[in-house]
Design a protein around this motif. Structure first.
Motif, short mmCIF file in Angstrom:
data_model
loop_
_atom_site.label_atom_id
_atom_site.label_comp_id
_atom_site.label_asym_id
_atom_site.label_seq_id
_atom_site.Cartn_x
_atom_site.Cartn_y
_atom_site.Cartn_z
N ALA A 69 -4.41 10.90 -1.83
CA ALA A 69 -3.28 10.25 -2.50
C ALA A 69 -3.60 8.77 -2.66
N LEU A 70 -2.70 8.05 -3.34
CA LEU A 70 -2.87 6.61 -3.48
C LEU A 70 -2.14 5.92 -2.34
N GLY A 71 -2.79 4.99 -1.69
CA GLY A 71 -2.15 4.22 -0.64
C GLY A 71 -1.96 2.78 -1.09
N LEU A 72 -0.77 2.25 -0.85
CA LEU A 72 -0.48 0.87 -1.22
C LEU A 72 0.16 0.19 -0.01
N ARG A 73 -0.17 -1.08 0.17
CA ARG A 73 0.52 -1.82 1.23
C ARG A 73 1.12 -3.08 0.64
N VAL A 74 2.33 -3.40 1.09
CA VAL A 74 2.96 -4.64 0.63
C VAL A 74 3.66 -5.28 1.81
N SER A 75 3.45 -6.60 1.94
CA SER A 75 4.12 -7.31 3.02
C SER A 75 4.76 -8.61 2.51
N ASP A 76 4.37 -9.04 1.31
CA ASP A 76 4.92 -10.27 0.75
C ASP A 76 6.06 -9.89 -0.21
N PRO A 77 7.26 -10.45 0.02
CA PRO A 77 8.38 -10.12 -0.87
C PRO A 77 8.04 -10.35 -2.35
N ALA A 78 7.17 -11.27 -2.61
CA ALA A 78 6.84 -11.58 -4.00
C ALA A 78 6.09 -10.42 -4.67
N ASP A 79 5.44 -9.58 -3.87
CA ASP A 79 4.65 -8.47 -4.43
C ASP A 79 5.43 -7.16 -4.46
N LEU A 80 6.65 -7.18 -3.96
CA LEU A 80 7.39 -5.93 -3.76
C LEU A 80 7.59 -5.16 -5.05
N ASP A 81 8.12 -5.83 -6.08
CA ASP A 81 8.42 -5.14 -7.33
C ASP A 81 7.17 -4.54 -7.96
N ALA A 82 6.09 -5.30 -7.95
CA ALA A 82 4.85 -4.81 -8.56
C ALA A 82 4.34 -3.57 -7.81
N THR A 83 4.50 -3.58 -6.50
CA THR A 83 4.04 -2.43 -5.71
C THR A 83 4.88 -1.20 -6.00
N ILE A 84 6.20 -1.41 -6.05
CA ILE A 84 7.08 -0.27 -6.36
C ILE A 84 6.75 0.28 -7.75
N GLN A 85 6.52 -0.63 -8.69
CA GLN A 85 6.21 -0.19 -10.05
C GLN A 85 4.87 0.58 -10.07
N ALA A 86 3.91 0.10 -9.31
CA ALA A 86 2.61 0.79 -9.24
C ALA A 86 2.79 2.19 -8.65
N MET A 87 3.67 2.28 -7.66
CA MET A 87 3.97 3.58 -7.05
C MET A 87 4.58 4.53 -8.08
N ILE A 88 5.53 4.02 -8.86
CA ILE A 88 6.19 4.87 -9.86
C ILE A 88 5.20 5.31 -10.94
N ASP A 89 4.33 4.39 -11.33
CA ASP A 89 3.42 4.67 -12.45
C ASP A 89 2.27 5.60 -12.07
N GLU A 90 1.99 5.72 -10.78
CA GLU A 90 0.85 6.53 -10.35
C GLU A 90 1.17 8.03 -10.53
#
Lengths: 604, 181
Positions: free
Chosen positions: A532-553
Motif C-alpha cells: 500500500a502507499l504510506g504517508l506521514r504528516v506531522s506539520d499542520p501546513a502539510d495536512l491538507d496536501a497529505t489528505i488529498q494525496a491519500m484520496i487521490d491514490e
C-alpha cells in the motif's frame, strides 16, 4: 379419463422433483436465494466441503480475510453500510472462537449477521476431537440465536430461518453450526418460499396506535422537547431517516443522536445539537437534562448516554420508541412506550401530527431555542489551534472538509480518535458511519472498512484509527491489497492509548500505567511492506496536501498523522456525574479531585 | 453528597422483593433450557425453583416453570427477556395473573427407632404424606403440596431424624377454563 401415463409421470415427478443435493451445495443455494453476493471467510478442515462448492463458481464473491475476527467485522461493515445481512464462513474450533468478538460486537450494536461455522463430524462431537469446540455453547450468549444442524434434511430450512431471525425485529448475529458429515450428506433442498412462518419468533413491527396517539399528544404539549435518536433509526432503513427529518422539521424540535444514530439527521440541519452522552456536546446534554418531553427513537438509554441515572433528565416525560420490548424500562422508566419499527412509528407519528394539525406552543419553543443557543455559545467542541503540531480534532475537520463532497464512508477503531471522529466529522446521511459502539472493540475499523468497500466499490472508505487500535487487526491490510480495495487508514498517532491515558490523567493521578505505545512500527514502511502507499504528516501546513494525496491514490493508503500527544477528548461527563456537570475544554486546569470523587473512579 | 448512581453501582433497590412463578412455553429443541437458564445467570437474576418437561409431544412443546424473586421492574425485565428468546412461545407471570395452582412433590427420608418412628408416622398422616419405602430403621415419605407445606414438613422431621430430601420444584397452572396464552 384416458389411461395415458403422462399425468402419472408428472405426479411422480412432483414427489421426487424436490431437488436433492449435498449439504455443502445447500449452503451455496441458500446464499444465492437470500441474495448474498459477498461472503467473508477463512477455510479450514471442517468447512472444506463448502469451500469446494465455492470453487469455480461466480455467483458469490468470497473475501479471504486474514483472521476470523476480521471476517466478522468486515461482515458488520458490509451490513451497516448496505442494510443487508452480512455473512461469514469460518471453520470449527479456533475459527469459531476467533469470530466470537465480532459476533458479540454485532449483538451489542444490533447488526444482522449470519455466521456459518464448520463443526467436526457428528459422531465426533463431544469427544474433544481436533479443532472441536462447543460452538453453540460458546456463542449462545453472544448471538441473537444459534443452531447446530444435526441432519441435512434440516439444513436448508435452518439457514433460511437464520437469515429471517438475523434481519427481523431487532437485528443481530445468528450462528449456524454445520458438522462436516452434514455438509457431505445428500438431502432435499427447501426453498425460501416453502419455509413456513416461524413458529415462535414474530416480532411486532406495527405500533399500537393508541400509544402513538399518547406520544403525539405529549409532544404537542411540550414546552422544552428534544428528540433523542439512536441506531434503531439507521437499522430501520433509509426511509426512517427521511421520516425523522420530516418530523423534526414539522415540529421544530431540536434533535440529538447517540454514537450509533449519527447521520439519521444531517449535521448541517438547523435542529441538530450534535451527539449526546459522555463526549457529547454541551447543548445536547443540557437539552437532555432540562427538557420536559424526551422523544427517544431507537435508542436504549445506554450508560454512556445517561451518566448518573438518578440525575438523568429529572423533569421530563419520556417517550420511548423501540422494536425490542426489553429495552423499555430497562434502566429508565418511561411514560409512553411504543413498541414497533422506527419507520412504522415515525410514519404513524407524522400522519397523526399532520391529520390533527398539531403545533407545539410557539413561544415556549422559541424560548427553549434561546436557551439552546446560549448553550451552543459555549462552543464545547472547540480546541486550541496550533501551527506547531497537528491537533487531532483539526485533522478530522480537515478530513471532513476535503471529503464531504464525495460519497464517503467512515469507520473507526475505539478510543479518543473515535470520539473526535464522531464529534468533528459531520455526517449528513445514514449508513455512512460504522463504529463499534456497544462493545467498544479496538481493531474494528480496518476490517469494517474492507466490508464497507466491498459493498460500495466506488466510494471513498476511510478508517479513522489510532495507532494502538490499528495494530489489533493490522493483518487485514493484506486482505485489502488482495482484493484491490482502496481503503484509507487515517491514523491519529499520539503514541498513547489515548483514552486510557486520559482516564489515567483524570482519575489515576497521572500514573500512565502501560498506556504509552512503545516500539511502534514505522507505519509508512509497514504500508509499503503490504504493497500500500504510506504517508506521514506531522506539520499542520502539510495536512491538507497529505489528505488529498491519500484520496487521490488508487491503492490502499495508510496515513501516519502525527498529532499532539496529550490532547484530551472534551467535553466529557465524568463517570457518576449528571449531564449538566460536564468537563469542558476550558476546564483544563480544574482541580480534578474536586470534580471526580472516589466513587466515580470505580466506574468504567 | 449522594453516592453516584449508575447501572454499575446502583445499590440494591429498597423496593420490596417478591416471589413470582413464571410459566414459559418453549419449543422443545436442543439447548432451549440452556438458553433460559443462561439468560438468568448472564443477567444476574436468580432462580429459586425450576421444572421442565414436555407437555405436548406432537407439537414438541415443553413447559418450564420458574420461581424467581425480584422487584416488580426486575420481574418485568425477566419476563420480557424470556419472551425475546427465539424458541419461546409465551411467558405468563402466574403470580401477576393471580389464581394459579402451584404444587411440588418431595421425597423425604427419615431414620430413627422407637418413639421417633411413631412421631414421624403420625406427622406424615397429618400432612397426608405417603410412605413409599420403609425399613426397620427408616421411612421415605412422598409428599405433594405447596412448597411452603413441604418446607414445614421438612422442618418438623429435622429433630426426628431427617436424613435427606429430594424435591421436584414447583409445577403450576392457571385456574379456570382458559388455556395459558
Amino acid at each position: 379419463m384416458s389411461a395415458s401415463p403422462i399425468p402419472a409421470a408428472q405426479g411422480a415427478k412432483q414427489v421426487t422433483g424436490a431437488p436433492q443435493m449435498t449439504g455443502a451445495q445447500m449452503v451455496l443455494q441458500v446464499l444465492r436465494e437470500q441474495g448474498v453476493t459477498t461472503l467473508f471467510g477463512y477455510p479450514g478442515g471442517a468447512v472444506l466441503p463448502i469451500y469446494d462448492q465455492l470453487y469455480g463458481q461466480g455467483d458469490i464473491r468470497h473475501v479471504l480475510v486474514r483472521h476470523e475476527q476480521g471476517a466478522a467485522h468486515a461482515a458488520e461493515g458490509y451490513a451497516r453500510s448496505s442494510g443487508k445481512v452480512g455473512v461469514l464462513l469460518v471453520t470449527s474450533g479456533p475459527g469459531a472462537t476467533n469470530a466470537v468478538t465480532g459476533l458479540t460486537d454485532a449483538l451489542l450494536d444490533s447488526i444482522p449477521l449470519v455466521c456459518i461455522t464448520g463443526q467436526v463430524p457428528s459422531h465426533l462431537i463431544g469427544s474433544d476431537a481436533f479443532q472441536e469446540c462447543d460452538t453453540v455453547g460458546i456463542t449462545r450468549h453472544c448471538t441473537k440465536h444459534n443452531y447446530l444442524v444435526r441432519s441435512v434434511e434440516d439444513l436448508a430450512r435452518t439457514l433460511h430461518e437464520a437469515f429471517y431471525v438475523a434481519a427481523s425485529g431487532r437485528p443481530g448475529p445468528v450462528v449456524v453450526d454445520i458438522p462436516k458429515d452434514v455438509q457431505f450428506a445428500r438431502g432435499t433442498y427447501v426453498t425460501k418460499r416453502s419455509v413456513p412462518e416461524h413458529k415462535t419468533y414474530r416480532p411486532r413491527v406495527e405500533p399500537e396506535i393508541a400509544r402513538v396517539e399518547q406520544a403525539v399528544a405529549l409532544m404537542a404539549q411540550a414546552r422544552r422537547p428534544v428528540f433523542y435518536t439512536g441506531g434503531g433509526v439507521i437499522n430501520s432503513g433509509p426511509e426512517a431517516s427521511k421520516l425523522l427529518r420530516e418530523l423534526v422539521q414539522l415540529t421544530g424540535f431540536p434533535i440529538t443522536s447517540t454514537l450509533m444514530g449519527l447521520g439519521s439527521y444531517p449535521a448541517s440541519g438547523p435542529a441538530w445539537l450534535g451527539m449526546l452522552g459522555m463526549h457529547g456536546t454541551y447543548e445536547a446534554n443540557h437539552a437532555m437534562h432540562d427538557c420536559d418531553v424526551m422523544i427517544n427513537i431507537g435508542a436504549r438509554f445506554d450508560d454512556r448516554i445517561t451518566g448518573r441515572l438518578d440525575a438523568f433528565s429529572p423533569d421530563s416525560a419520556k417517550i420511548h420508541v423501540d422494536i425490542d420490548p426489553t429495552s423499555i424500562n430497562k434502566t429508565v422508566r418511561v411514560a409512553v412506550p411504543v413498541i414497533g419499527d422506527c419507520t412504522e412509528v415515525l410514519r404513524a407519528m407524522l400522519d397523526l401530527w399532520k391529520a390533527r394539525d398539531l403545533k407545539a406552543d410557539a413561544s415556549a419553543l422559541a424560548e427553549w431555542w434561546r436557551a439552546i443557543d446560549k448553550w451552543r455559545g459555549r462552543k464545547s467542541l472547540s480546541f486550541r489551534p496550533s501551527t506547531e503540531v497537528i491537533k487531532p480534532q483539526h485533522a478530522v475537520r480537515r478530513l471532513h472538509a476535503l471529503t464531504k463532497h464525495r460519497e464517503t464512508y467512515i469507520t473507526t477503531e475505539v478510543g479518543q480518535h473515535q470520539m473526535w471522529a464522531a464529534q468533528h466529522y459531520d455526517f449528513e446521511e445514514p449508513n455512512r458511519w460504522m463504529t463499534s459502539g456497544g462493545l467498544g472493540t479496538m481493531g474494528y475499523g480496518l476490517p469494517a472498512a474492507i466490508g464497507t468497500q466491498m459493498a460500495h466499490p466506488d466510494a471513498l472508505v476511510i478508517d479513522i484509527a489510532g495507532e494502538g487500535s490499528i495494530l489489533m487487526n493490522m493483518q487485514e491490510m493484506s486482505t485489502a491489497l488482495q482484493y484491490r480495495l482502496p481503503v484509507k487508514v487515517f491514523i491519529l498517532n499520539n503514541e498513547y492509548l489515548g483514552m486510557v491515558r486520559q482516564w489515567q490523567e483524570l482519575l489515576h493521578g497521572k500514573r500512565y500505567s502501560e498506556s504509552y505505545s512503545h516500539s511502534l512500527p514505522d507505519f509508512v514502511k509497514l504500508a509499503d511492506a503490504y504493497g500500500a502507499l504510506g504517508l506521514r504528516v506531522s506539520d499542520p501546513a502539510d495536512l491538507d496536501a497529505t489528505i488529498q494525496a491519500m484520496i487521490d491514490e488508487p491503492r490502499a493508503v495508510i496515513v501516519d498523522c502525527v498529532v499532539s500527544k496529550e490532547e484530551n477528548c472534551y467535553p466529557m461527563i465524568p463517570s457518576g456525574k449528571a449531564h449538566n456537570e460536564m468537563l469542558m475544554p476550558d476546564d483544563w486546569d480544574v482541580d480534578l479531585d474536586r470534580v471526580v470523587d472516589a466513587k466515580g473512579r470505580e466506574l468504567v | 453528597m449522594n453516592a453516584p448512581l449508575s447501572p454499575y453501582t446502583a445499590p440494591p433497590t429498597p423496593r420490596p422483593v417478591s416471589s413470582h412463578t413464571l410459566s414459559v412455553l418453549v419449543d422443545n429443541e436442543p439447548g432451549v433450557l440452556a438458553r433460559v437458564v443462561g439468560m438468568f445467570s448472564g443477567r444476574g437474576y436468580n432462580i429459586a425453583s425450576l421444572t421442565v418437561a414436555e407437555v405436548a409431544h406432537a407439537d414438541h412443546v415443553s413447559r418450564i416453570t420458574i420461581v424467581t424473586a425480584g422487584t416488580p421492574e426486575e420481574i418485568e425485565q425477566v419476563t420480557l427477556q424470556l419472551d425475546r428468546l427465539v424458541p419461546v412461545h409465551s411467558v405468563t407471570d402466574l403470580t401477576l395473573r393471580g389464581e394459579a395452582v402451584e404444587r411440588e412433590l418431595a421425597m423425604i427420608k427419615v431414620a430413627g427407632r422407637g418413639e421417633d418412628r411413631q412421631e414421624a408416622l403420625r406427622l406424615a398422616e397429618a400432612f397426608r404424606a405417603r410412605v413409599v419405602d420403609a425399613s426397620t430403621a427408616s421411612f421415605v415419605f412422598e409428599l405433594t403440596g405447596a412448597a411452603s407445606k413441604i418446607d414445614h414438613f421438612v422442618e418438623l422431621m429435622r429433630p426426628i431424624g431427617l436424613v435427606e430430601v429430594s424435591r421436584t420444584g414447583v409445577a403450576a397452572i392457571a385456574r379456570g377454563p382458559e388455556k395459558t396464552p
